[in-house]
Design a protein around this motif. Structure first.
Motif, mmCIF file in Angstrom:
data_model
loop_
_atom_site.group_PDB
_atom_site.id
_atom_site.type_symbol
_atom_site.label_atom_id
_atom_site.label_comp_id
_atom_site.label_asym_id
_atom_site.label_seq_id
_atom_site.Cartn_x
_atom_site.Cartn_y
_atom_site.Cartn_z
ATOM 1 N N GLN A 48 0.829 -1.206 0.000
ATOM 2 C CA GLN A 48 0.000 0.000 0.000
ATOM 3 C C GLN A 48 0.867 1.262 0.000
ATOM 4 N N GLU A 49 1.933 1.263 0.790
ATOM 5 C CA GLU A 49 2.832 2.423 0.816
ATOM 6 C C GLU A 49 3.528 2.613 -0.532
ATOM 7 N N ILE A 50 3.910 1.508 -1.160
ATOM 8 C CA ILE A 50 4.532 1.595 -2.480
ATOM 9 C C ILE A 50 3.517 2.123 -3.495
ATOM 10 N N ALA A 51 2.273 1.676 -3.393
ATOM 11 C CA ALA A 51 1.215 2.168 -4.285
ATOM 12 C C ALA A 51 1.038 3.675 -4.115
ATOM 13 N N GLU A 52 1.131 4.168 -2.882
ATOM 14 C CA GLU A 52 1.026 5.611 -2.643
ATOM 15 C C GLU A 52 2.198 6.357 -3.271
ATOM 16 N N LEU A 53 3.399 5.766 -3.212
ATOM 17 C CA LEU A 53 4.558 6.375 -3.870
ATOM 18 C C LEU A 53 4.345 6.413 -5.388
ATOM 19 N N LEU A 54 3.781 5.350 -5.931
ATOM 20 C CA LEU A 54 3.497 5.312 -7.365
ATOM 21 C C LEU A 54 2.469 6.381 -7.737
ATOM 22 N N ILE A 73 3.561 7.038 -17.042
ATOM 23 C CA ILE A 73 2.361 6.999 -16.201
ATOM 24 C C ILE A 73 1.696 5.636 -16.331
ATOM 25 N N GLU A 74 1.616 5.126 -17.562
ATOM 26 C CA GLU A 74 1.024 3.807 -17.779
ATOM 27 C C GLU A 74 1.817 2.718 -17.062
ATOM 28 N N ALA A 75 3.150 2.794 -17.107
ATOM 29 C CA ALA A 75 3.994 1.806 -16.424
ATOM 30 C C ALA A 75 3.794 1.884 -14.912
ATOM 31 N N ALA A 76 3.701 3.088 -14.374
ATOM 32 C CA ALA A 76 3.474 3.254 -12.935
ATOM 33 C C ALA A 76 2.105 2.705 -12.537
ATOM 34 N N GLN A 77 1.110 2.936 -13.371
ATOM 35 C CA GLN A 77 -0.223 2.409 -13.084
ATOM 36 C C GLN A 77 -0.245 0.883 -13.185
ATOM 37 N N ASP A 78 0.503 0.325 -14.129
ATOM 38 C CA ASP A 78 0.623 -1.135 -14.231
ATOM 39 C C ASP A 78 1.240 -1.710 -12.961
ATOM 40 N N ALA A 79 2.281 -1.040 -12.459
ATOM 41 C CA ALA A 79 2.925 -1.493 -11.225
ATOM 42 C C ALA A 79 1.955 -1.410 -10.054
ATOM 43 N N ARG A 80 1.164 -0.347 -10.014
ATOM 44 C CA ARG A 80 0.180 -0.184 -8.932
ATOM 45 C C ARG A 80 -0.855 -1.299 -8.980
ATOM 46 N N GLU A 81 -1.317 -1.630 -10.180
ATOM 47 C CA GLU A 81 -2.284 -2.728 -10.334
ATOM 48 C C GLU A 81 -1.680 -4.049 -9.896
ATOM 49 N N GLU A 82 -0.425 -4.290 -10.271
ATOM 50 C CA GLU A 82 0.250 -5.528 -9.880
ATOM 51 C C GLU A 82 0.366 -5.619 -8.358
ATOM 52 N N LEU A 83 0.648 -4.501 -7.712
ATOM 53 C CA LEU A 83 0.748 -4.483 -6.243
ATOM 54 C C LEU A 83 -0.575 -4.820 -5.572
ATOM 55 N N SER A 84 -1.680 -4.521 -6.240
ATOM 56 C CA SER A 84 -2.994 -4.743 -5.634
ATOM 57 C C SER A 84 -3.469 -6.189 -5.754
ATOM 58 N N THR A 85 -2.721 -7.013 -6.505
ATOM 59 C CA THR A 85 -3.128 -8.415 -6.637
ATOM 60 C C THR A 85 -2.796 -9.187 -5.363
ATOM 61 N N SER A 87 -1.104 -11.949 -5.026
ATOM 62 C CA SER A 87 0.313 -12.350 -5.022
ATOM 63 C C SER A 87 1.056 -11.562 -6.092
ATOM 64 N N PRO A 88 1.501 -10.347 -5.752
ATOM 65 C CA PRO A 88 2.192 -9.536 -6.762
ATOM 66 C C PRO A 88 3.443 -10.239 -7.283
ATOM 67 N N ARG A 89 3.642 -10.166 -8.590
ATOM 68 C CA ARG A 89 4.823 -10.761 -9.209
ATOM 69 C C ARG A 89 5.996 -9.798 -9.044
ATOM 70 N N ARG A 90 6.921 -10.155 -8.148
ATOM 71 C CA ARG A 90 8.041 -9.272 -7.821
ATOM 72 C C ARG A 90 8.941 -9.017 -9.013
ATOM 73 N N GLY A 91 9.135 -10.031 -9.843
ATOM 74 C CA GLY A 91 9.962 -9.850 -11.033
ATOM 75 C C GLY A 91 9.393 -8.785 -11.956
ATOM 76 N N LYS A 92 8.108 -8.829 -12.173
ATOM 77 C CA LYS A 92 7.458 -7.832 -13.018
ATOM 78 C C LYS A 92 7.576 -6.448 -12.385
ATOM 79 N N LEU A 93 7.377 -6.366 -11.072
ATOM 80 C CA LEU A 93 7.491 -5.084 -10.380
ATOM 81 C C LEU A 93 8.903 -4.525 -10.477
#
Length: 124
Positions: A48-54, A73-85, A87-93
């Motif tokens: 959640q804190e990382i999502a806020e940074l994004l 912006i799209e890449a940051a939003q993709d990362a935010r979406e991945e964090l909300s899953t 089991s976020p995929r750390r490699g993708k992040l």
């Protein structure tokens, strides 16, 4: 034998991590503690804190004149979406975070925030 304990930037203008050098023959140094040296615990952030940074990065990109801001912006939003899953995929992040860091070297505020995000993701 000499040991490299950090990053040194000289001349012109350069941004590396949280160090900024600007101007003729400018120099910025960042020293990291090596193994066995006390630097203090690295702050571990929650998804959640990382999502806020994004979110902060998206806002800063929106206000910037960065030529690739829409893609970033799209890449940051993709990362935010991945964090909300569940089991976020750390490699993708990590890949997304590295892409953000690599894309903003000439924009000091963006670089500092992108590096903070990258370090937080590596700490997951």
């Amino acid at each position: 034998m000499q040991r490299n304990n950090g990053i040194t930037a000289t001349g012109g203008s350069s941004v590396v991590g949280n160090a900024v050098a600007s101007g003729k023959n400018a120099k910025a140094e960042v020293h990291n503690a090596g193994p066995g040296q006390a630097e203090g615990p690295r702050q571990q952030r929650t998804p959640q804190e990382i999502a806020e940074l994004l979110d902060q990065l998206v806002d800063a990109l929106g206000r910037s004149e960065h030529p690739e801001r829409a893609d970033l912006i799209e890449a940051a939003q993709d990362a935010r979406e991945e964090l909300s899953t569940e089991s976020p995929r750390r490699g993708k992040l990590r890949l997304l975070a590295r892409a953000l860091v690599d894309a903003v070297p000439g924009f000091t505020a963006l670089t500092s925030l992108a590096v903070t995000i990258e370090e937080a993701i590596h700490g997951l």
